[in-house]
Design an enzyme around this catalytic site. Structure first.
Site, PDB file in Angstrom:
ATOM      1  N   TYR A 185       8.494  -9.845   5.777  1.00 20.45           N
ATOM      2  CA  TYR A 185       8.286  -8.434   6.093  1.00 20.45           C
ATOM      3  C   TYR A 185       9.166  -8.022   7.265  1.00 20.45           C
ATOM      4  O   TYR A 185       9.478  -8.837   8.143  1.00 20.45           O
ATOM      5  CB  TYR A 185       6.822  -8.157   6.454  1.00 20.45           C
ATOM      6  CG  TYR A 185       5.897  -8.078   5.269  1.00 20.45           C
ATOM      7  CD1 TYR A 185       5.680  -6.875   4.602  1.00 20.45           C
ATOM      8  CD2 TYR A 185       5.215  -9.200   4.803  1.00 20.45           C
ATOM      9  CE1 TYR A 185       4.821  -6.783   3.528  1.00 20.45           C
ATOM     10  CE2 TYR A 185       4.356  -9.125   3.724  1.00 20.45           C
ATOM     11  CZ  TYR A 185       4.166  -7.912   3.090  1.00 20.45           C
ATOM     12  OH  TYR A 185       3.317  -7.827   2.014  1.00 20.45           O
TER      13      TYR A 185
ATOM     14  N   ASP B 216       0.820  -1.201   0.000  1.00 19.31           N
ATOM     15  CA  ASP B 216       0.000   0.000   0.000  1.00 19.31           C
ATOM     16  C   ASP B 216       0.856   1.254   0.000  1.00 19.31           C
ATOM     17  O   ASP B 216       2.087   1.202   0.019  1.00 19.31           O
ATOM     18  CB  ASP B 216      -0.928  -0.002   1.221  1.00 19.31           C
ATOM     19  CG  ASP B 216      -2.063  -1.008   1.069  1.00 19.31           C
ATOM     20  OD1 ASP B 216      -2.447  -1.259  -0.077  1.00 19.31           O
ATOM     21  OD2 ASP B 216      -2.529  -1.531   2.085  1.00 19.31           O
TER      22      ASP B 216
END
Length: 577
Positions: free
Chosen positions: A302, A206
């Protein structure tokens, strides 16, 4: 002396700066002779046209002009100038770009026929050559690239970013990582358009989220060559690797002989010269036609970076371990009813909180809690929308003592907590998609074009990323210096001694700051969201007692009844964080 030193240059006066000028002040005897010769040639042309019997307005005007021997020296060697002294300047000082060629007229054509020469025509610019992609074979490749996401509106573009002028305008106002990538691919003539290159991405990040190892796959132009079936058989007979000979729909079923990696187009260099500095291609790999960057990925890794200030790291580690394994993460994501997702189970393969290797000092205080940085390292097969940021937000609540580590177990128990509590996600800037893992048989990353000899790719990447780091680090140092100046500013404060309780003394703001923060925390809670973002609430409400959203099946049902008949229902579970 000046002639031997300056050559064609002529020195100017010292009062004018003493610079050397290429254009002389006056015409030389030779140049004057050339001017007179050109004027006589013009007179000859006019005489020839007059004798041919041609009648036109331009010829009448030319016949009225004086001949070369009738002109004064002033008219021969000078021309009008609005800025020059006496409003005249030498003809040799007229700029060449003002002497534009004149298209041939009928008079020129008649004259050329009379003199038996070709008419002079001005040179025309060659029209741009259209790049024909049909003459070049294509191959499917995967690109690994990095990007700093805080300047972009996410990874994914809205439709085909280069399809129309309207889409290009939207992409310019709301830039995306993919939009920049496709613009570079088209500029390098690696793709013809976006819709026909069989594009796929590994993970969708995002707005604000960065990437160190994002992966995309698509068909691009190759340095290979089309071959016939007989040539393909001959290549195989010579011992050529069968993987270098391909046939697929992208090439119309024609056989293609792919080059060796060191003979292939320099994809990394080509794209990095066109992409903005914040986006860098790290490596490329040849892949099979059935390869898909999303579905061929085995795991995604991540990282989330944060400062230790005001956090209990041990409590956060205890809470983080509760995420490990396969769980229903519907209370740790953002729901999109348009996708109609019913399965929220995801598998967290590995999770831990470790210190950042290179610790960043804060205003010269490397031993302070603000100077100690940590990172959440999380590996999983796939993730829900905003899952990592929601997981990190709960860990921040635990680290500040606002929640117990057991809150993770309560929120994972979807039978008792069937609706997501209302809470704000962690900041997007510290989140990084660090790596995407694939089978070794599917991807073999090529970082160097000629291993062991050519390190140009790595040197160029190092320079580009070092420049970005230097600019960002400079800004951080400037901000740190400003904060240091603020905290060293002397402000009046009450004396601690009883005798001078009513008197004010000057003290550094850093000395008063801790007391002010303690007094603020006594009346309201301070919630850390990461990335320097902090929220203050007067009355903190525990997570288990907060207002909850409706259960997922009810929200999906409401959306489907309202828009399901008019819009296409999405059933994908694309990784999105």
């Amino acid at each position: 002396m000046f002639g031997s030193v300056l050559g064609a240059f002529t020195p100017s006066f010292a009062a004018l700066g003493g610079k050397a000028w290429r254009i002389p002040w006056r015409l030389s005897k030779t140049r004057k002779a050339n001017v007179r010769k050109r004027l006589r040639e013009v007179d000859d042309v006019i005489d020839v046209l007059s004798a041919s019997g041609i009648e036109c307005k331009q010829l009448v005007l030319a016949q009225a002009l004086p001949k070369e021997h009738e002109m004064s020296a002033r008219d021969k060697y000078t021309t009008f100038s609005r800025t020059a002294k006496n409003h005249r300047k030498g003809v040799h000082k007229v700029p060449h770009f003002t002497k534009r060629p004149i298209p041939p007229t009928n008079t020129d054509i008649v004259l050329a026929t009379t003199l038996n020469v070709d008419p002079v025509t001005p040179k025309r610019k060659r029209p741009p050559t259209r790049f024909d992609f049909a003459n070049f074979p294509k191959r499917k490749v995967a690109f690994k690239f990095s990007y700093f996401g805080w300047a972009y509106h996410g990874l994914a573009r809205q439709g085909n970013a280069l399809e129309s002028e309207e889409k290009r305008l939207i992409e310019s106002e709301f830039p995306t990582i993919e939009g920049e990538a496709f613009r570079a691919l088209a500029s390098c003539k690696l793709i013809e358009d976006e819709s026909s290159c069989d594009y796929s991405r590994c993970g969708r990040t995002d707005r604000g989220v960065s990437g160190f190892g994002q992966v995309i796959a698509l068909y691009v132009r190759s340095a290979g060559q089309f071959i016939t079936d007989e040539q393909a058989e001959a290549e195989l007979a010579k011992g050529t690797d069968a993987s270098r000979i391909t046939r697929d729909e992208q090439n119309g079923g024609r056989a293609v002989l792919l080059p060796l990696p060191e003979r292939e187009l320099p994809y990394v260099n080509m794209l990095n010269k066109t992409l903005p500095p914040a986006i860098r291609i790290l490596a490329w790999s040849p892949v099979k036609a059935e390869f898909d960057a999303r579905f061929s990925c085995r795991s995604r890794f991540y990282r989330y970076f944060f400062s230790e200030e005001g956090l209990d790291i041990d409590a956060m580690k205890e809470a983080a371990r509760k995420y490990l394994g396969q769980h229903d993460f519907r209370n740790f994501c953002r729901l999109d009813p348009a996708k109609q997702i019913s399965n929220f189970e995801r598998n967290v393969l590995d999770i831990d909180i470790n210190p950042v290797a290179a610790q960043v000092p804060f205003v010269g205080e490397g031993q302070s809690a603000q100077g100690r940085w940590w990172q959440l390292e999380l590996r999983g097969t796939a993730f829900l929308w905003h899952q990592v940021r929601c997981m990190m937000a709960i860990l921040f609540h635990v680290g500040q003592g606002l929640e117990e580590p057991s809150i993770v177990d309560k929120m994972l128990d979807v039978e008792n907590m069937d609706g997501k509590p209302e809470y704000e996600m962690a900041c997007d800037v510290p989140l990084v998609l660090a790596d995407c893992a694939f089978d070794a048989t599917d991807v073999q990353w090529i970082h160097l074009r000629n291993p062991g000899n050519d390190f140009g790719n790595m040197a160029g990447l190092d320079r580009a990323i070092s420049n970005e780091w230097g600019q960002l680090n400079t800004r951080a140092v400037i901000a740190s210096a400003l904060l240091q100046n603020l905290r060293s500013t002397a402000v009046p404060m009450l004396s601690e001694t009883k005798e001078r309780a009513e008197q004010l003394e000057l003290a550094p703001w850093a000395q008063c700051r801790d007391n002010v923060i303690k007094s603020e925390l006594a009346t309201r809670s301070r919630i850390v969201l990461g990335g320097g973002e902090i929220r203050h609430v007067r009355d903190y409400q525990p997570m288990a007692k907060r207002r909850r959203a409706d259960p997922v099946h009810l929200r999906n049902k409401v959306w489907f009844e309202r828009k399901g008949d008019s819009k296409r229902v999405k059933t994908t579970t694309e990784p999105d964080d």
